[in-house]
Design an enzyme around this catalytic site. Structure first.
Site, PDB file in Angstrom:
ATOM      1  N   MET A 210       0.854  -1.199   0.000  1.00 38.29           N
ATOM      2  CA  MET A 210       0.000   0.000   0.000  1.00 38.29           C
ATOM      3  C   MET A 210       0.887   1.246   0.000  1.00 38.29           C
ATOM      4  SD  MET A 210      -3.450  -0.950   2.035  1.00 38.29           S
ATOM      5  CE  MET A 210      -2.843  -0.780   3.677  1.00 38.29           C
ATOM      6  N   GLY A 211       2.134   1.082  -0.406  1.00 37.00           N
ATOM      7  CA  GLY A 211       3.018   2.241  -0.541  1.00 37.00           C
ATOM      8  C   GLY A 211       3.585   2.706   0.793  1.00 37.00           C
TER       9      GLY A 211
ATOM     10  N   GLY B  43      11.375  -2.711   5.140  1.00 35.51           N
ATOM     11  CA  GLY B  43      10.664  -4.000   5.169  1.00 35.51           C
ATOM     12  C   GLY B  43      10.171  -4.366   3.769  1.00 35.51           C
ATOM     13  N   HIS B  44       9.529  -3.395   3.109  1.00 35.59           N
ATOM     14  CA  HIS B  44       9.048  -3.659   1.738  1.00 35.59           C
ATOM     15  C   HIS B  44      10.234  -3.958   0.813  1.00 35.59           C
ATOM     16  CE1 HIS B  44       5.730  -0.837   3.151  1.00 35.59           C
ATOM     17  NE2 HIS B  44       5.058  -1.909   2.791  1.00 35.59           N
TER      18      HIS B  44
ATOM     19  N   GLN C 121     -10.393  -2.503   2.434  1.00 37.38           N
ATOM     20  CA  GLN C 121      -9.891  -3.245   3.590  1.00 37.38           C
ATOM     21  C   GLN C 121      -9.813  -2.380   4.850  1.00 37.38           C
ATOM     22  OE1 GLN C 121      -5.937  -4.070   1.651  1.00 37.38           O
ATOM     23  NE2 GLN C 121      -5.133  -3.815   3.719  1.00 37.38           N
TER      24      GLN C 121
ATOM     25  N   GLY D  66       5.119  -9.948   4.182  1.00 42.95           N
ATOM     26  CA  GLY D  66       5.862  -9.900   5.438  1.00 42.95           C
ATOM     27  C   GLY D  66       5.098 -10.575   6.567  1.00 42.95           C
ATOM     28  N   GLU D  67       5.859 -11.144   7.510  1.00 43.75           N
ATOM     29  CA  GLU D  67       5.233 -11.869   8.628  1.00 43.75           C
ATOM     30  C   GLU D  67       4.707 -10.930   9.712  1.00 43.75           C
ATOM     31  OE1 GLU D  67       8.156 -14.775   9.802  1.00 43.75           O
ATOM     32  OE2 GLU D  67       7.204 -16.290   8.522  1.00 43.75           O
TER      33      GLU D  67
ATOM     34  N   GLN E 266      -2.761 -12.084   8.025  1.00 42.49           N
ATOM     35  CA  GLN E 266      -3.033 -11.791   6.605  1.00 42.49           C
ATOM     36  C   GLN E 266      -2.394 -12.866   5.717  1.00 42.49           C
ATOM     37  OE1 GLN E 266      -2.878  -7.822   4.515  1.00 42.49           O
ATOM     38  NE2 GLN E 266      -0.770  -8.427   4.138  1.00 42.49           N
TER      39      GLN E 266
ATOM     40  N   SER F 119       6.868  -0.340   9.848  1.00 39.64           N
ATOM     41  CA  SER F 119       5.491  -0.211   9.387  1.00 39.64           C
ATOM     42  C   SER F 119       5.330   1.176   8.776  1.00 39.64           C
ATOM     43  CB  SER F 119       4.533  -0.345  10.581  1.00 39.64           C
ATOM     44  OG  SER F 119       3.260   0.155  10.237  1.00 39.64           O
TER      45      SER F 119
HETATM   46  O1  PAF Z   1      -0.171  -5.724   3.604  1.00 41.56           O
HETATM   47  C1  PAF Z   1      -0.569  -4.818   2.855  1.00 41.56           C
HETATM   48  O2  PAF Z   1       0.107  -3.818   2.620  1.00 41.56           O
HETATM   49  C2  PAF Z   1      -1.946  -4.917   2.236  1.00 41.56           C
HETATM   50  O3  PAF Z   1      -2.839  -5.517   3.115  1.00 41.56           O
HETATM   51  C3  PAF Z   1      -1.946  -5.629   0.877  1.00 41.56           C
HETATM   52  C4  PAF Z   1      -1.519  -7.071   1.000  1.00 41.56           C
HETATM   53  C5  PAF Z   1      -1.035  -4.899  -0.087  1.00 41.56           C
HETATM   54  C6  PAF Z   1      -3.360  -5.615   0.284  1.00 41.56           C
HETATM   55  O4  PAF Z   1      -3.848  -4.321   0.126  1.00 41.56           O
END
Ligand code: PAF
Length: 281
Positions: free
Chosen positions: A30-31, A36-37, A61, A147-148, A153, A185
């Site tokens: 989600m940018g 981490g990303h 969501q 990621g864990e 999720q 985060s």
């Molecule tokens: O973990 C996230 O950033 C979001 O829940 C995801 C998996 C990109 C779905 O919008």
């Protein structure tokens, strides 16, 4: 790196790569990207020929409109970071592009969605499943990386892939932490200096609780963590749970699981944070 805003364009890109016989790794986000990303991008690069990332703040969501509105958005910076990380393509659609019409899909994830995040954020995992399914159908990856930190999720997405019989390998990746232990985060940037100084306690309590495996039952460990969090008045704990890693059922006895985890969700100032630690049984 290619930047795509429209579904047809990213579809054409991945189709060409597939026709060349290349394997596609996918990192949905989600940018507001952080280390981490980028660790997911790095791992995907090692294990695939092409890496595609998506940046989309998925409204369906969010069960709290204020949270959606305040979710950090840094698209230009995200593009720079992805480019430096060697990502091949990023998909950044608008809400209208992803949802031209209201989506009304309903998934049943059984017990997996009735605990922790599922119980505290009604509809959240249904919204995650809606967007991840759509992204998977657009990008058609061989492997997708998550990621864990969002451990529940991950379990939900594995289950979705099973339910829909999608031929995609779901790759769990370890939590990346700041030097002081705080799980990275996108939401951390919303903590003020005082809150940021308290935040590493979220992890240190989980770690010290998890080390008491030989002297505490699951309930005692949970009570211990709750009592430590209660010492910090700025923490508003939503839950501490100790569950089996696979079915996410609460544990009463260590003998009922080979792989357990301790989870927390709490509110700190304006931000809701989650974290978890593996308990080495
Ligand atoms: O973990 C996230 O950033 C979001 O829940 C995801 C998996 C990109 C779905 O919008």
């Amino acid at each position: 790196m290619k930047v795509f805003n429209f579904i047809v364009d990213i579809q054409r890109f991945v189709e060409d790569k597939r026709n060349e016989g290349l394997k596609i790794g996918f990192v949905p986000t989600m940018g507001a990207l952080h280390e981490g990303h980028l660790s997911l991008i790095n791992r995907a690069k090692k294990e695939n020929d092409i890496v595609v990332c998506s940046v989309f703040v998925n409204p369906v969501q969010f069960n709290n409109p204020a949270d959606l509105e305040k979710y950090p958005r840094t698209p230009e910076l995200d593009i720079e970071k992805l480019q430096s990380a060697g990502c091949d393509a990023v998909f950044m659609p608008s809400v209208e592009e992803m949802y031209p019409e209201k989506v009304d899909d309903h998934y049943d994830f059984g017990d997996l969605e009735r605990v922790m995040e599922g119980a505290c954020r009604p509809g959240h995992f249904n919204g995650v499943a809606i967007v991840v399914r759509k992204l998977f159908e657009i990008v058609t990856p061989d492997r997708a990386y998550f990621g864990e930190k969002d451990f529940q999720q991950l379990a939900i997405i594995k289950k979705m892939v099973n339910i829909l019989q999608m031929n995609i390998e779901i790759m769990p990746c370890p939590i990346v932490r700041e030097n002081d232990g705080l799980a990275m985060s996108s939401r951390n940037v919303r903590l003020n200096a005082e809150e940021r100084a308290l935040a590493p306690k979220i992890h240190s309590v989980l770690k010290s609780a998890s080390s008491k495996l030989n002297t505490m039952s699951p309930q005692e460990m949970k009570d211990y963590a709750l009592s430590k969090y209660a010492e910090i008045k700025e923490f508003e704990v939503e839950y501490v749970e100790i569950t089996d890693e696979n079915n996410l059922r609460s544990l009463n006895d260590w003998r009922d699981s080979n792989h357990a985890r301790i989870f927390v969700a709490l509110q700190l100032g304006p931000v809701r944070l989650i974290d978890n630690v593996r308990i080495l049984i």
